[in-house]
Design an enzyme around this catalytic site. Structure first.
Site, PDB file in Angstrom:
ATOM      1  CG  LEU A  10      -2.450  -1.040   1.187  1.00  0.00           C
ATOM      2  CD1 LEU A  10      -2.980  -0.258   2.504  1.00  0.00           C
ATOM      3  CD2 LEU A  10      -3.226  -0.604  -0.533  1.00  0.00           C
ATOM      4  CE  LYS A 181     -11.578  -4.629   4.841  1.00  0.00           C
ATOM      5  NZ  LYS A 181      -9.811  -4.929   5.165  1.00  0.00           N
ATOM      6  CG  ASN A 199     -12.081 -15.153   0.435  1.00  0.00           C
ATOM      7  OD1 ASN A 199     -11.637 -15.382   1.463  1.00  0.00           O
ATOM      8  ND2 ASN A 199     -11.845 -14.051   0.129  1.00  0.00           N
ATOM      9  CB  SER A 249      -5.747 -10.433   3.538  1.00  0.00           C
ATOM     10  OG  SER A 249      -5.905 -10.033   4.906  1.00  0.00           O
TER      11      SER A 249
HETATM   12  P1  NAD Z   1       3.388  -5.186   3.367  1.00  0.00           P
HETATM   13  O1  NAD Z   1       4.341  -5.839   4.476  1.00  0.00           O
HETATM   14  O2  NAD Z   1       3.711  -5.041   2.292  1.00  0.00           O
HETATM   15  O3  NAD Z   1       4.524  -3.550   3.426  1.00  0.00           O
HETATM   16  C1  NAD Z   1       4.730  -2.440   5.234  1.00  0.00           C
HETATM   17  C2  NAD Z   1       5.836  -2.151   4.801  1.00  0.00           C
HETATM   18  O4  NAD Z   1       6.123  -1.468   6.119  1.00  0.00           O
HETATM   19  C3  NAD Z   1       7.153  -2.923   4.706  1.00  0.00           C
HETATM   20  O5  NAD Z   1       7.895  -2.636   3.450  1.00  0.00           O
HETATM   21  C4  NAD Z   1       7.835  -3.451   5.776  1.00  0.00           C
HETATM   22  O6  NAD Z   1       9.123  -3.487   5.409  1.00  0.00           O
HETATM   23  C5  NAD Z   1       7.410  -2.094   6.153  1.00  0.00           C
HETATM   24  N1  NAD Z   1       7.696  -1.196   7.677  1.00  0.00           N
HETATM   25  C6  NAD Z   1       7.948  -2.449   8.603  1.00  0.00           C
HETATM   26  N2  NAD Z   1       8.508  -1.200   9.779  1.00  0.00           N
HETATM   27  C7  NAD Z   1       9.139  -0.385   9.415  1.00  0.00           C
HETATM   28  C8  NAD Z   1       9.915   0.675   9.938  1.00  0.00           C
HETATM   29  N3  NAD Z   1       9.711   0.685  11.790  1.00  0.00           N
HETATM   30  N4  NAD Z   1      10.436   1.702   9.000  1.00  0.00           N
HETATM   31  C9  NAD Z   1      10.576   1.754   7.983  1.00  0.00           C
HETATM   32  N5  NAD Z   1       9.378   0.063   7.324  1.00  0.00           N
HETATM   33  C10 NAD Z   1       8.802  -0.275   8.336  1.00  0.00           C
HETATM   34  O7  NAD Z   1       1.537  -4.242   3.808  1.00  0.00           O
HETATM   35  P2  NAD Z   1       1.235  -3.644   3.401  1.00  0.00           P
HETATM   36  O8  NAD Z   1      -0.673  -5.077   2.365  1.00  0.00           O
HETATM   37  O9  NAD Z   1       0.988  -2.790   2.658  1.00  0.00           O
HETATM   38  O10 NAD Z   1      -0.411  -3.295   4.466  1.00  0.00           O
HETATM   39  C11 NAD Z   1      -0.280  -2.464   5.102  1.00  0.00           C
HETATM   40  C12 NAD Z   1      -1.787  -2.351   5.725  1.00  0.00           C
HETATM   41  O11 NAD Z   1      -2.259  -1.705   5.099  1.00  0.00           O
HETATM   42  C13 NAD Z   1      -1.173  -4.139   6.632  1.00  0.00           C
HETATM   43  O12 NAD Z   1      -2.260  -3.599   7.888  1.00  0.00           O
HETATM   44  C14 NAD Z   1      -3.091  -3.982   5.959  1.00  0.00           C
HETATM   45  O13 NAD Z   1      -3.625  -4.954   6.819  1.00  0.00           O
HETATM   46  C15 NAD Z   1      -3.693  -3.532   5.123  1.00  0.00           C
HETATM   47  N6  NAD Z   1      -4.028  -3.776   4.197  1.00  0.00           N
HETATM   48  C16 NAD Z   1      -3.614  -3.646   3.014  1.00  0.00           C
HETATM   49  C17 NAD Z   1      -3.898  -4.000   1.369  1.00  0.00           C
HETATM   50  C18 NAD Z   1      -3.130  -4.777   0.669  1.00  0.00           C
HETATM   51  O14 NAD Z   1      -3.882  -5.109  -0.024  1.00  0.00           O
HETATM   52  N7  NAD Z   1      -2.350  -5.163   0.992  1.00  0.00           N
HETATM   53  C19 NAD Z   1      -5.148  -3.674   1.599  1.00  0.00           C
HETATM   54  C20 NAD Z   1      -6.351  -3.390   2.415  1.00  0.00           C
HETATM   55  C21 NAD Z   1      -5.595  -3.371   3.867  1.00  0.00           C
HETATM   56  O1  KPL Z   2     -10.694  -7.920   3.413  1.00  0.00           O
HETATM   57  C1  KPL Z   2     -10.423  -9.118   3.093  1.00  0.00           C
HETATM   58  C2  KPL Z   2      -9.351 -10.101   3.556  1.00  0.00           C
HETATM   59  O2  KPL Z   2      -9.110 -11.136   2.577  1.00  0.00           O
HETATM   60  O3  KPL Z   2      -8.314  -9.485   4.254  1.00  0.00           O
HETATM   61  C3  KPL Z   2     -11.622 -10.092   2.162  1.00  0.00           C
HETATM   62  C4  KPL Z   2     -11.757 -10.143   1.161  1.00  0.00           C
HETATM   63  C5  KPL Z   2     -12.985  -8.807   2.822  1.00  0.00           C
HETATM   64  C6  KPL Z   2     -12.155 -11.599   3.271  1.00  0.00           C
HETATM   65  O4  KPL Z   2     -12.335 -10.616   4.416  1.00  0.00           O
END
Ligand code: NAD
Ligand code: KPL
Length: 302
Positions: A10, A181, A199, A249
């Site tokens: 993200l 969520k 899912n 996820s």
């Molecule tokens: P990710 O693991 O891809 O990225 C997190 C990054 O943060 C990593 O590169 C890690 O090295 C870095 N990091 C951690 N601690 C650090 C520090 N102290 N200094 C510098 N960098 C640091 O994670 P993501 O998938 O991007 O998810 C981030 C959040 O967003 C999570 O809570 C996830 O559940 C939520 N989220 C992700 C998605 C998705 O599609 N990826 C969708 C919705 C919500």
């Molecule tokens: O957010 C999701 C996840 O995979 O984390 C969905 C698709 C809603 C399933 O809980």
């Protein structure tokens, strides 16, 4: 300036979209080794609709002394507190933190660390994953809700998100959105891990899903989140069908041997139930089964 901590899925997705309309972006990396590795590659690559684009964004380490006015915290929930502790001295008076973490618990912990800083909470249904170092694939268009539980006034920079194509809304009940969520994730993700299925595979466990939704509704009501409980079971079934071919996820994390955010999802839900002396036997049994499953695979329960 958008400071972005966490060059993961993200973080890179936001950074690339903000930078490509000319907004100043600064990636914040863990240490000198990561910075050197990034500089060697020279930028972030975004893959979107089969098109690959490269963005040579500036980057710095967390201990760079430059002050920070606005920071997008884009790490996992379990890394949020430690990351903010590292950059807290750099936050200017009146700074803003945008917290992208899924689940609940990390946001309150972060806010307590930085009194005087405005914490804006986000809940996103966008989907992105890394297919290599410094590369992100924008896999699922979605929506991001932002809100501040302590102030109704939106920040002035939401227009920058619109211009960047980050579809969003300002929510007057962001905590309710995060609870909703969390409830969806609790009803779906742990079962997909335990049954090792996509899912859509939960179609074969309708009674278990229904019972969990009943208990989650009870929990939401007990926690003062009646609006988040409305139509929960129907939405869970809708999400199961709409994402039938996807792995959740949490399933993906376990399959790749990665730490999960269980403590901020089912763990948070069970702790909240205990705090309110609300007995939810199926949710608690699910939590225990999930922790045993993670433990057997050498994955942390926190
Ligand atoms: P990710 O693991 O891809 O990225 C997190 C990054 O943060 C990593 O590169 C890690 O090295 C870095 N990091 C951690 N601690 C650090 C520090 N102290 N200094 C510098 N960098 C640091 O994670 P993501 O998938 O991007 O998810 C981030 C959040 O967003 C999570 O809570 C996830 O559940 C939520 N989220 C992700 C998605 C998705 O599609 N990826 C969708 C919705 C919500
Ligand atoms: O957010 C999701 C996840 O995979 O984390 C969905 C698709 C809603 C399933 O809980």
């Amino acid at each position: 300036m958008w400071h972005i901590l966490g060059a993961g899925s993200l973080g890179m997705l936001w950074a690339a979209r903000l930078a490509r309309i000319g907004l100043p972006v600064q990636l914040m990396l863990r240490n000198e080794e990561r910075l050197a590795a990034y500089r060697q590659v020279g930028g972030v690559t975004l893959v979107e609709n089969g098109q690959t684009s490269r963005y040579p964004l500036p980057a710095q380490t967390l201990d760079n002394p430059a002050p920070i006015q606005r920071l997008l915290l884009a790490c996992k929930a379990y890394d949020a507190e430690a990351a903010v502790a590292q950059i807290a001295p750099r936050l200017m008076a009146g700074a803003e933190l945008i917290l992208l973490q899924n689940g609940l618990g990390s946001q309150a912990a972060v806010a307590a660390q930085v009194p005087g800083v405005r914490c804006i909470l986000a809940s996103s249904t966008e989907g992105a994953y890394r297919d290599g170092d410094w590369r992100v694939v924008f896999a699922g268009h979605g929506h991001t809700w932002l809100g501040d539980p302590l102030a109704l006034e939106p920040p002035p920079w939401l227009g920058e998100l619109s211009r960047s194509g980050i579809t969003h809304d300002w929510s007057l009940d962001i905590v309710g959105r995060l609870w909703r969520k969390l409830a969806l994730n609790c009803a779906i993700n742990p079962l997909t891990v335990l049954y090792d299925c996509r899912n859509g595979g939960l179609d074969e466990h309708p009674a278990e899903v229904a019972t969990l939704c009943l208990e989650l509704r009870e929990l939401l009501h007990t926690c003062g989140q009646a609006a988040a409980a409305e139509g929960l079971h129907d939405e869970v079934l809708r999400v199961i069908h709409a994402t039938a071919a996807n792995y959740s996820s949490m399933h993906q994390d376990v399959a790749h041997g990665r730490r999960t955010e269980v403590a901020y999802l089912l763990g948070y839900a069970c702790a909240a139930a205990q705090r309110h002396r609300c007995t939810l036997p199926h949710l608690e049994a699910l939590h225990r089964r999930l922790l045993d499953h993670l433990h057997a695979r050498g994955l942390p329960s926190q």
